[in-house]
Design a protein around this motif. Structure first.
Motif, short mmCIF file in Angstrom:
data_model
loop_
_atom_site.label_atom_id
_atom_site.label_comp_id
_atom_site.label_asym_id
_atom_site.label_seq_id
_atom_site.Cartn_x
_atom_site.Cartn_y
_atom_site.Cartn_z
N GLN A 197 0.82 -1.21 0.00
CA GLN A 197 0.00 0.00 0.00
C GLN A 197 0.85 1.27 0.00
O GLN A 197 0.48 2.27 -0.60
CB GLN A 197 -0.94 -0.01 1.21
CG GLN A 197 -2.09 -1.01 1.07
CD GLN A 197 -3.18 -0.75 2.09
OE1 GLN A 197 -2.91 -0.48 3.25
NE2 GLN A 197 -4.43 -0.84 1.66
N THR A 208 -3.50 -8.75 -1.60
CA THR A 208 -3.46 -7.28 -1.57
C THR A 208 -3.42 -6.70 -2.97
O THR A 208 -4.10 -5.71 -3.27
CB THR A 208 -2.24 -6.80 -0.76
OG1 THR A 208 -2.30 -7.35 0.56
CG2 THR A 208 -2.23 -5.29 -0.66
N GLN A 236 -6.56 -4.32 -4.86
CA GLN A 236 -6.43 -2.96 -5.38
C GLN A 236 -7.18 -2.77 -6.69
O GLN A 236 -7.41 -1.63 -7.10
CB GLN A 236 -4.94 -2.64 -5.57
CG GLN A 236 -4.17 -2.54 -4.27
CD GLN A 236 -2.70 -2.25 -4.49
OE1 GLN A 236 -2.12 -2.58 -5.52
NE2 GLN A 236 -2.07 -1.61 -3.51
N TRP A 237 -7.60 -3.85 -7.33
CA TRP A 237 -8.23 -3.77 -8.65
C TRP A 237 -9.65 -4.30 -8.70
O TRP A 237 -10.38 -4.05 -9.67
CB TRP A 237 -7.38 -4.52 -9.67
CG TRP A 237 -6.10 -3.81 -9.99
CD1 TRP A 237 -4.91 -3.92 -9.31
CD2 TRP A 237 -5.87 -2.86 -11.03
NE1 TRP A 237 -3.97 -3.10 -9.87
CE2 TRP A 237 -4.53 -2.43 -10.94
CE3 TRP A 237 -6.68 -2.33 -12.04
CZ2 TRP A 237 -3.98 -1.50 -11.81
CZ3 TRP A 237 -6.12 -1.41 -12.91
CH2 TRP A 237 -4.79 -1.00 -12.79
N PRO A 290 0.01 1.41 -10.73
CA PRO A 290 -1.11 1.82 -9.88
C PRO A 290 -2.41 1.90 -10.68
O PRO A 290 -2.41 2.16 -11.89
CB PRO A 290 -0.69 3.21 -9.39
CG PRO A 290 0.80 3.24 -9.55
CD PRO A 290 1.10 2.40 -10.75
N ARG A 291 -3.52 1.69 -10.01
CA ARG A 291 -4.84 1.79 -10.63
C ARG A 291 -5.24 3.25 -10.77
O ARG A 291 -5.15 4.03 -9.82
CB ARG A 291 -5.86 1.04 -9.77
CG ARG A 291 -7.29 1.11 -10.25
CD ARG A 291 -8.17 0.25 -9.35
NE ARG A 291 -9.58 0.38 -9.66
CZ ARG A 291 -10.53 -0.33 -9.06
NH1 ARG A 291 -10.21 -1.21 -8.14
NH2 ARG A 291 -11.79 -0.15 -9.39
N THR A 341 -13.13 3.96 2.62
CA THR A 341 -11.68 4.02 2.55
C THR A 341 -11.07 5.01 3.53
O THR A 341 -9.87 5.04 3.71
CB THR A 341 -11.23 4.39 1.12
OG1 THR A 341 -11.81 5.66 0.78
CG2 THR A 341 -11.69 3.35 0.13
N ARG A 378 -12.48 -1.30 3.96
CA ARG A 378 -11.46 -1.42 2.92
C ARG A 378 -10.07 -1.02 3.43
O ARG A 378 -9.07 -1.61 3.06
CB ARG A 378 -11.87 -0.52 1.74
CG ARG A 378 -11.02 -0.66 0.48
CD ARG A 378 -11.57 0.29 -0.58
NE ARG A 378 -10.81 0.22 -1.81
CZ ARG A 378 -11.04 -0.64 -2.80
NH1 ARG A 378 -12.03 -1.50 -2.68
NH2 ARG A 378 -10.30 -0.63 -3.89
#
Length: 406
Positions: free
Chosen positions: A70, A122, A126-127, A188-189, A206, A338
């Motif tokens: 993260q 993890t 993230q996606w 990264p997204r 979040t 989240r």
């Protein structure tokens, strides 16, 4: 599936990460033991002590990996882990003294953390939100293929080329395939990228500070989940470690080998089947069913001595292998905010790894005390039934009120 969604490329990359992670860092350990024993004359007990060191110290590294991804992103963590895993295996290939073994494992430990279950869960999280169960199951199928494909190929290479050349060749293949793939795919997204149905589902959860590990241990729901999967994996890994020895008197060594392969094939099929349905069902209930199927496999293995019966028992057992490392992350997604996901999943992987590490020794001790594997398998059966019941316990309120289909 959304063909243009980059997340599916991430799943493919995570599959390859898991393939090499489990190939080198899990299934490969038994091959290193045999090779080093034959090459240097080191006793299995001495090498096994190093492997125990690897698992125990590795658990403390694994619990950090979610936070690390993260903070720094998946790409640098995976590439660094790949480099350290390769360096550790290369050190094993040139080992001459006992301290070389521990140096090699010290290098491999962060590699295992960066390429293991906590990392894969993890990265996928993230996606994906709604279809995380399917995505995680597909990605972690690479772990099964690490045993089904990579480990036999490495064993063949060791037998054909020698230990050092086989290790160097396998490391080169990993670097040439995973290196460019991770470098290109694990970005990264972007804020505009969403899978089908994901936009707006969990974004409101979040904010705020993630729970500390102490606070997670204060959540009754987290404790019942971790407890269930710890004893479930304790039974599972214990049986896997002794499976060939249990089957060999009836099936012979080649027959036991085929049974192990059947277990791995069943594990791959079970992971895909569960992945297709887990996003539409209660995840604790699904976990309980998986554990119950493995308990049924123990009943079959305990109640038969026929060749067909033993193969059926291994087939049933394989259905749960692998799913027990996928399902905890999906329960965490369903029951926790989240922001807590990465830390909660990594902490679970670390705890279950610590507990499961003692299993093979305990099962071996029960065998030596009783003179047969019947007592050992009965102990596995009791553990699996207890895990199937415990995972259904949901004390206290949910830490967050997520949508039912999140």
């Amino acid at each position: 599936m959304s063909r243009r969604y980059h997340g599916w490329w991430v799943v493919f990359c995570a599959f390859v990460v898991a393939l090499y992670g489990w190939g080198f860092g899990f299934y490969g350990l038994s091959l290193y033991l045999v090779a080093l024993h034959q090459k240097l004359g080191w006793t299995p007990a001495m090498i096994s002590t190093g492997i125990t060191f690897y698992y125990v110290l590795g658990a403390f590294v694994v619990m950090q990996v979610g936070d690390a991804i993260q903070r720094a992103g998946a790409r640098p963590i995976v590439l660094t882990g790949m480099a350290l895993m390769g360096a550790g295996v290369a050190t094993l290939a040139v080992a001459r003294e006992a301290w070389h073994l521990y140096l090699a494992f010290l290098l491999m430990i962060p590699g295992w953390g960066a390429m293991g279950g906590g990392s894969i869960n993890t990265i996928v999280a993230q996606w994906f939100d709604r279809r995380r169960g399917l995505a995680a199951s597909l990605a972690l199928s690479g772990a099964t293929c690490g045993g089904l494909l990579f480990a036999p190929a490495l064993a063949w290479a060791i037998d054909s080329w020698g230990f050092a050349r086989a290790c160097y060749g396998a490391i080169a293949v990993m670097v040439m395939t995973l290196g460019p793939l991770a470098g290109l795919v694990l970005r990264p997204r972007r804020p505009t990228e969403h899978d089908i149905g994901d936009d707006g589902v969990t974004r409101a959860t979040t904010g705020g500070e993630a729970k500390t590990r102490r606070e997670l241990l204060g959540e009754p729901r987290y404790l019942t989940m971790v407890g269930a999967f710890s004893i479930g994996l304790l039974a599972q890994i214990s049986f896997i470690a002794h499976q060939a020895a249990f089957l060999e008197p009836t099936l012979g060594l080649k027959g036991a080998g085929w049974a192990v392969s059947l277990t791995a094939l069943s594990a791959l099929a079970g992971r895909v089947v569960v992945g297709l349905i887990v996003d539409r069902v209660d995840r604790r209930g699904c976990s309980s069913v998986v554990l119950a199927v493995q308990a049924a496999s123990m009943i079959v293995l305990l109640s038969t001595s026929s060749v067909a019966g033993l193969y059926v028992g291994c087939l049933l057992f394989g259905f749960g292998v692998g799913n027990l490392i996928t399902l905890p992350g999906l329960i965490v997604q369903q029951e926790f905010p989240r922001r807590d996901f990465a830390r909660a999943v990594s902490f679970n992987v670390a705890i279950t790894q610590l507990v499961a590490a003692v299993g093979p020794s305990l099962i071996g001790l029960l065998h030596d005390l009783s003179g047969s594997y019947r007592t050992s398998l009965t102990a596995c059966l009791v553990l699996q039934i207890a895990a199937a019941i415990l995972v259904l316990v949901r004390p206290g309120p949910r830490p967050i009120d997520l949508p039912a289909d999140a």
